[in-house]
Scaffold this active site. Structure first.
Site, PDB file in Angstrom:
ATOM      1  N   CYS A 284      35.456  40.874  42.701  1.00  0.00           N
ATOM      2  CA  CYS A 284      36.004  41.103  44.045  1.00  0.00           C
ATOM      3  C   CYS A 284      36.938  42.303  44.062  1.00  0.00           C
ATOM      4  O   CYS A 284      37.001  43.029  45.064  1.00  0.00           O
ATOM      5  CB  CYS A 284      36.743  39.853  44.519  1.00  0.00           C
TER       6      CYS A 284
ATOM      7  N   CYS B 161      39.630  38.370  42.008  1.00  0.00           N
ATOM      8  CA  CYS B 161      39.172  38.301  40.624  1.00  0.00           C
ATOM      9  C   CYS B 161      38.817  39.696  40.129  1.00  0.00           C
ATOM     10  O   CYS B 161      38.444  40.580  40.894  1.00  0.00           O
ATOM     11  CB  CYS B 161      37.971  37.365  40.518  1.00  0.00           C
TER      12      CYS B 161
ATOM     13  N   GLU C 277      36.697  36.321  49.395  1.00  0.00           N
ATOM     14  CA  GLU C 277      36.849  37.666  49.948  1.00  0.00           C
ATOM     15  C   GLU C 277      35.514  38.225  50.426  1.00  0.00           C
ATOM     16  O   GLU C 277      35.432  38.866  51.487  1.00  0.00           O
ATOM     17  CB  GLU C 277      37.448  38.612  48.897  1.00  0.00           C
TER      18      GLU C 277
ATOM     19  N   HIS D 142      32.340  34.050  46.793  1.00  0.00           N
ATOM     20  CA  HIS D 142      33.791  34.178  46.664  1.00  0.00           C
ATOM     21  C   HIS D 142      34.392  34.417  48.045  1.00  0.00           C
ATOM     22  O   HIS D 142      33.775  35.043  48.918  1.00  0.00           O
ATOM     23  CB  HIS D 142      34.135  35.323  45.715  1.00  0.00           C
TER      24      HIS D 142
END
Length: 739
Positions: free
Chosen positions: A555, A490, A434, A432
């Site tokens: 995240c 998320c 981040e 992801h």
């Protein structure tokens, strides 16, 4: 004829009696006025000390009283002034309240000194707030922060930075908002609107050549001198002894006036009673002489929210509330909790409001990241140049966007498949955006530490780290880091975004209440998150290989973890103090209230933390132009870029490796090798056992303080009923370190 004379004598006697009664009434009235006038002589200078007194008289009364102050400023003028006639006093305006400075039958000498003034606002001062502030601090820049409200009734917000603090004023026009911001800035270090009022409040007229708008150091002996009773003047020789005694008593209150001005020096600490629950009083005992400054005061009374700031040990703490008293308490509580780990009973921890991030600054962070992404992907194919989630970390010196620099960049929305796990740390589990941006940031931190290995002094001076006397390193002053994410992270932050509740409203609200704040996990090889299931906190290696779903924390939860442990991770904690984010900017699907709750407020039960660790509360902001939603499937790869590296790396999100099959520069194996080369050659914050740890898991467990804080955080999540933090199989960390 006799009757006529008798009636005339009777009427004359009645007339004389009425005249005598009238004289007696006037005499009694005059005595009462004398008493009231003498009392007001001493109370007038102290009227400004009462916060409840307000002035509701009209402009004519205000101007009359202002003129009266100027007339009575010089005592010599009072002695040479003829007494006002009774007709004029009776026929004057009722709001003037003019007192007779001289008393008939006393040789024309002064009977009493009457100091009367109105509490002038900045807008009616001889020089308005903008002019006063410009003379004190020339060259200030006013900027428009926002414009809210309907078209027919806009509300402008204008900000100005003075002495390192940003003051924000609001109003129906930009001019009034600018004036309000100047007033707030002036009130932070000036008590009175003009020099005349300041001198009169302290018991004397302004001396020759004294300029109240000049620097404070230029007039300490004139404006803020000790007020001693002046030598008797010839015109005062005939005054009554009682008046002299009363005047002497008034001058004796000079210290009270000096404290009210709060300009001479710091106020002494107020001793607190045992069991004191007032954070302002307790903070004043620990750090005497603190001053609180009002940074924001909305114009609309129905939506009042004051912002107060206080500087303690070189750090600024802010709080907000419906009154200045509540805002001061929040600011003091924030300072107590941050500097002394003191939590006052009855005060919610960590809810002190910080000044909102300027919208222009948030937009500049977003533009820097998106522009850098377009720059580094110009040579890629259209398929690799697109993204569904973009993240970047920007470094600034203070909040100056002109010196901002993107240091890490990434994209991606996928996680590794369980069948591709590596027991040698050769894969990136979570791709992801981040998470990859944070791992790219670790690459940048290692590069900055490696500069201290150079024998050239200029190399170490280029590093963002400075060495500590007690061992280890910390960031240089004013080095700040900001995270930009193109869409809300998320997990819980995105789940409660107001734009995503599209199903039945009643069922959605029930879902929100049931799982609000819960820890959530990502779906393997897919998108979206689900709440953590069951009390098990550890996954098994063989279970995942046999088909059990690989669990990765969301995240949102990982960013919340960074706000306590820092971005640097366990390995770098051997060398550097925790590195925290200053702000988080979200491009779309953003709701500040939900984001603040899941990022910071869920950690309120963590408790006191060791030195250098803290409950970080980054500034949160959206962008002016939200990124458009990009429908379609997410790309099955992740891109990362680090400042100083010429190449752009692309990782297959399913396998966790580069497209060519080799390990990524961000995997555990590569980063741990860089750590092993630094260990033993750089100063460390942790006691060195001697030899370099041989295994990756041993190196992580060697950061004892970091590990204890991590366990403290996980227990706080469980105690709050938010779920259990799920960890990867321990076999992933049981590999040998290589140089």
């Amino acid at each position: 004829m006799a009757s006529v004379l008798g009636s005339g004598r009777g009427s004359g006697g009645l007339s004389s009696q009425l005249k005598c009664k009238s004289k007696r009434r006037r005499r009694r009235r005059s005595k009462r006025k004398d008493k009231v006038s003498i009392l007001s002589t001493f109370l007038a200078p102290f009227k400004h000390l009462s916060p409840g007194i307000t002035n509701t008289e009209d402009d004519d009364t205000l101007s009359t009283s202002s003129a009266e102050v100027k007339e009575n400023r010089n005592v010599g003028n009072l002695a040479a002034r003829p007494p006002p006639s009774g007709d004029r006093a009776r026929g004057g305006a009722p709001g003037a309240k003019r007192k007779r400075p001289l008393e008939e039958g006393n040789g024309g000498h002064l009977c009493k000194l009457q100091l009367v003034w109105k509490k002038l606002s900045w807008s009616v001062a001889p020089k308005n707030a903008l002019v006063q502030l410009h003379e004190l601090r020339p060259g200030l820049q006013y900027r428009t922060v926002s414009q809210t409200g309907p078209v027919h009734a806009p509300v402008f917000a204008v900000a100005v930075e003075v002495n390192g603090l940003t003051f924000e004023g609001t109003g129906p026009t930009k001019k009034k908002a600018k004036m309000r911001a100047a007033e707030l800035a002036l009130r932070s270090f000036v008590q009175f609107p003009n020099a005349c009022q300041a001198h009169l409040a302290m018991g004397g007229g302004p001396g020759p050549g004294t300029d109240f708008t000049s620097d404070q150091a230029d007039f300490p002996d004139t404006l803020f001198q000790e007020f001693e009773p002046p030598a008797p003047r010839p015109g005062l020789a005939g005054g009554r002894p009682g008046d002299a005694a009363l005047l002497s008593a008034a001058y004796g209150r000079r210290r009270l006036l000096c404290r009210a001005l709060d300009l001479v020096g710091p106020t002494p600490a107020t001793p607190a009673a045992p069991g004191e629950r007032n954070p302002v009083v307790l903070l004043n005992r620990l750090r005497a002489g603190l001053r609180y400054v009002c940074l924001a005061e909305p114009a609309e009374r129905r939506a009042r929210s004051f912002v107060m700031a206080v500087s303690v040990d070189g750090r600024t703490f802010e709080g907000s509330g419906r009154s200045k008293k509540l805002a001061r308490g929040q600011a003091a509580q924030a300072a107590l909790q941050e500097l002394f780990d003191i939590q006052m009973p009855g005060h919610a921890p960590g809810r002190a409001r910080r000044t909102p991030m300027p919208q222009e600054f948030a937009d500049s962070i977003s533009q820097l990241v998106t522009q850098k992404f377009r720059e580094v992907t110009t040579d890629l194919t259209p398929m690799h140049a697109r993204h569904k989630a973009l993240a970047g970390i920007v470094m600034t010196k203070g909040l100056d966007a002109r010196q901002a620099q993107v240091v890490a960049l990434s994209s991606g929305t996928k996680c590794i498949s369980g069948e591709h796990l590596s027991d040698q740390g050769l894969v990136v589990n979570d791709c992801h955006a981040e998470v990859v941006a944070r791992r790219a940031f670790l690459h940048f931190l290692y590069t900055q530490l490696e500069l201290h290995l150079s024998k050239r002094r200029e190399d170490s001076e280029r590093s963002i780290f400075v060495r500590l006397k007690e061992g280890g390193y910390r960031l240089r002053e004013n080095i700040l880091f900001h995270l930009y994410v193109s869409t809300s992270p998320c997990g819980d932050a995105r789940l409660h975004s107001p734009y995503e509740i599209t199903t039945d409203l009643h069922s959605s609200k029930h879902l929100v209440r049931k799982f609000r704040g819960h820890l959530r996990t990502k779906i393997e090889s897919g998108e979206g998150t689900v709440p953590v299931r069951g009390p098990s906190a550890v996954q098994t290696w063989d279970g995942v290989l046999l088909g059990e779903q690989l669990i990765t924390m969301s995240c949102t939860d990982k960013i919340a973890r960074w706000n306590v442990l820092g971005l640097q991770g366990a390995l770098l904690s051997h060398f550097v103090e925790p590195v925290y984010l200053q702000s988080i900017v979200v491009g779309s699907l953003h709701h500040t209230g939900h984001l603040a709750r899941v990022m910071s407020h869920r950690m309120e039960g963590v408790g006191q933390l060791p030195a250098s660790y803290r409950h970080n509360r980054p500034l949160l902001s959206g962008v002016s132009d939200a990124e458009a939603r990009q429908p379609g499937k997410s790309p099955p790869f992740s891109m990362n870029w680090v400042v100083g590296s010429a190449d752009l790396e692309i990782i297959n999100a399913t396998t966790g490796r580069r497209s060519c099959g080799g390990p990524s520069r961000l995997c555990k194996h590569v980063l741990s090798a860089r750590w092993a080369r630094l260990y033993g050659r750089l100063s460390t914050r942790t006691p060195s056992p001697g030899d370099t740890p041989s295994m990756y898991c041993e190196a992580k467990l060697g950061a004892h303080t970091y590990q204890s804080v991590k366990q403290q955080l996980f227990k706080a999540f469980q105690k709050a009923g938010l779920g259990t933090w799920v960890r990867k199989p321990p076999e992933q960390q049981q590999f040998l370190l290589t140089l």
